[in-house]
Design an enzyme around this catalytic site. Structure first.
Site, PDB file in Angstrom:
ATOM      1  N   GLU A   1       1.107  -1.002   0.268  1.00 15.16           N
ATOM      2  CA  GLU A   1      -0.460  -0.079  -0.101  1.00 15.16           C
ATOM      3  C   GLU A   1       1.161   1.151  -0.211  1.00 15.16           C
ATOM      4  OE1 GLU A   1      -2.685   2.860   0.024  1.00 15.16           O
ATOM      5  OE2 GLU A   1      -3.809   0.915  -0.481  1.00 15.16           O
TER       6      GLU A   1
ATOM      7  N   ARG B   1       0.421   4.487   0.366  1.00 13.88           N
ATOM      8  CA  ARG B   1      -0.364   5.273   1.270  1.00 13.88           C
ATOM      9  C   ARG B   1       0.127   5.900   2.861  1.00 13.88           C
ATOM     10  NH1 ARG B   1      -5.752   8.622   0.575  1.00 13.88           N
ATOM     11  NH2 ARG B   1      -5.984   6.650  -0.806  1.00 13.88           N
TER      12      ARG B   1
ATOM     13  N   GLY C   1      -8.007   0.093  -6.316  1.00 10.56           N
ATOM     14  CA  GLY C   1      -9.405   1.960  -5.995  1.00 10.56           C
ATOM     15  C   GLY C   1      -9.633   2.327  -7.611  1.00 10.56           C
TER      16      GLY C   1
ATOM     17  N   MET D   1     -18.969   0.802  -7.942  1.00 13.13           N
ATOM     18  CA  MET D   1     -18.038   1.496  -7.560  1.00 13.13           C
ATOM     19  C   MET D   1     -18.222   2.031  -5.442  1.00 13.13           C
ATOM     20  SD  MET D   1     -16.011   3.722  -9.852  1.00 13.13           S
ATOM     21  CE  MET D   1     -14.637   3.450 -10.780  1.00 13.13           C
TER      22      MET D   1
ATOM     23  N   HIS E   1     -42.037  -4.488  17.767  1.00 12.83           N
ATOM     24  CA  HIS E   1     -42.782  -2.903  17.762  1.00 12.83           C
ATOM     25  C   HIS E   1     -42.518  -2.427  18.551  1.00 12.83           C
ATOM     26  CE1 HIS E   1     -46.219  -0.301  17.583  1.00 12.83           C
ATOM     27  NE2 HIS E   1     -46.428  -1.037  18.326  1.00 12.83           N
TER      28      HIS E   1
END
Length: 507
Positions: A73, A75, A185, A360, A486
């Site tokens: 990854e 990021r 992504g 998406m 209920h």
């Protein structure tokens, strides 16, 4: 793409319902155990490129199935767009801004009165960031728990069995693997004449981190992201105008629901310019002026604002991955062309989530990831795109699953409609939050539910019941004859089902 957008992906025959079992072969534990955890010099079974909802879930599932797995990854934080600059932070701001508006406008109706209610924007942003940071660190814990290796950096496919990572800390690392899952992504689509700087011309990312409340905001695009972020800033005091190219907001939603949604948002103070396109922009030191005109030309107008939110769509993020160099084919819309097994044109390279056709949505990507790993492990993986729910987290919320009336008419399907308004629901009335309705669409002959559409408080939670029903090919009568507690909002789901095959009780 070998199949249409709304068809299921499966390696196993679909049973009499629309749901196929994900059960693995009886001997799969033996098969996986024989692989064991290889030494550092051996290949991974799977490398997942991308640590978003699809990627990190695929990696965890692979670890649970005993596969040797690494997630790459770039990021530096797991969770992808959804967790870092999308679904999660936007919901934090939607929640906070909703509390603020309730406190100012609606609490007095319940005998709760505050003086001098105001927004502390920096504290609101800190609360959002705290939620995001806690969740990202939680994924890292799950990686360790499930024996998933995590490499921070930009991963590129250098061959069918190798991923080269430009490490975040500097340098390069080569990883060897038997299979690759591309889960990178999507990214924002911009407008050529309006560069996004994430300060005054913002995407959803910048809209989550504005340093002050704008006086005027123009949202280009009336889809889910634009409406959610527009709602946040309208509640906090911004004058928000939505410019939308089509004749209605919330594309993909049932037409009747979309019309009611627009009416409610307009009543709340949001302004709309439908059937309108933005053709130019003038960015000055203290203001932005957009040039708009009707979709078919004419009625040219200039509209000034402090901030522009560009939310015209997203596209797969595949640049620089090297896919085409190793023979991976893309379709006409720049998505990885995969078969029903999530395989690309290179048999051991798979793709999931926003990188391939289908909604998406983060939850769709998660299901793709699990199914793809099950297939890689020798089992059966299946995702039915006909029953992926969609939710707009405004207030009221909008949620739907399955086909709309417009789609059924286009297909020539005979259907029945059953509706129930929240004004007939005792819990909604007690909460003084009774706008909206639940709407079923069922086959006229068999009563099989083909679509369910809702607008109202908490319908993002209520949509789960119709989604499960449709996954098993159920009928409206199945829900109508199921006892619901209920008083709850879920009784509106039951009554709408009753209205579909017979008659409701409370309306």
């Amino acid at each position: 793409m070998r199949r249409g957008l709304l068809q299921a992906r499966s390696v196993a025959p679909i049973s009499s319902g629309v749901f196929a079992s994900r059960a693995l072969p009886r001997n799969h534990h033996v098969l996986l155990a024989s692989r064991g955890f290889a030494s550092a010099t051996e290949q991974d079974d799977v490398i997942v490129i991308g640590g978003g909802p699809g990627g990190y879930v695929a990696a965890i599932k692979a670890g649970q199935l005993g596969l040797k797995v690494t997630c790459v990854e770039k990021r530096g934080k797991l969770g992808g767009t959804c967790l870092n600059v999308g679904c999660i932070p936007s919901k934090a701001l939607l929640h906070a801004s909703h509390i603020y508006e309730d406190t100012k406008k609606y609490f007095p109706d319940h005998g709760i009165v505050f003086d001098n209610v105001k927004v502390d924007l920096p504290t609101m942003m800190k609360s959002k960031d705290k939620a995001v940071n806690g969740l990202t660190s939680g994924i890292e814990f799950l990686f360790k728990k499930n024996n998933v290796k995590y490499v921070k950096g930009f991963g590129k496919v250098s061959s069918a069995n190798e991923v080269t990572v430009d490490l975040a800390e500097g340098g390069e690392k080569k990883l060897s693997t038997k299979n690759i899952i591309v889960a990178t992504g999507s990214e924002v689509i911009g407008l050529p004449f309006l560069p996004i700087d994430e300060k005054r011309v913002v995407s959803s990312t910048g809209a989550l981190s504005l340093s002050e409340i704008p006086k005027k905001m123009i949202v280009i695009g009336g889809g889910i992201i634009g409406l959610e972020m527009g709602s946040v800033w309208r509640r906090l005091g911004t004058e928000v105008t939505v410019v939308e190219f089509t004749d209605n907001i919330c594309g993909g939603a049932d037409g009747e629901v979309a019309k009611e949604f627009k009416r409610i948002l307009a009543k709340q103070g949001m302004k709309f310019k439908l059937g309108t396109k933005v053709t130019g922009a003038k960015v000055e030191p203290n203001s932005i002026t957009l040039v708009t005109e009707s979709r078919d030309g004419g009625n040219k107008e200039e509209v000034a604002c402090d901030v522009v939110l560009c939310s015209v769509g997203r596209r797969p993020y595949l640049d620089g991955l090297g896919l085409e160099k190793v023979g991976v084919k893309l379709d006409s819309r720049g998505r990885v062309d995969v078969d029903d097994h999530f395989r690309s044109s290179v048999s051991n390279i798979y793709a999931i989530g926003d990188c391939i056709p289908g909604p998406m949505l983060a939850h769709k990507a998660e299901e793709d990831g699990i199914a793809a790993v099950e297939i890689i492990s020798g089992g059966a993986g299946h995702v039915d795109y006909n029953v992926v729910p969609s939710v707009v987290y405004t207030h009221p919320e909008v949620a739907w699953v399955g086909l709309t009336e417009e789609q059924l008419k286009a297909k020539g399907v005979e259907y029945r409609v059953g509706k129930f308004p929240f004004k007939g629901n005792s819990r909604a009335r007690t909460n003084s939050d009774d706008e909206g309705f639940v709407k079923y669409l069922a086959d006229a002959k068999t009563d099989k539910v083909l679509g369910v559409h809702m607008i109202g408080a908490n319908v993002g939670e209520l949509i789960a019941e119709p989604t499960l029903l449709m996954s098993y090919g159920g009928s409206s009568e199945d829900v109508a004859r199921t006892c619901h507690a209920h008083p709850t909002l879920s009784e509106a789901v039951k009554e709408a089902a009753m209205a579909t095959y017979d008659k409701p009780i409370h309306f």
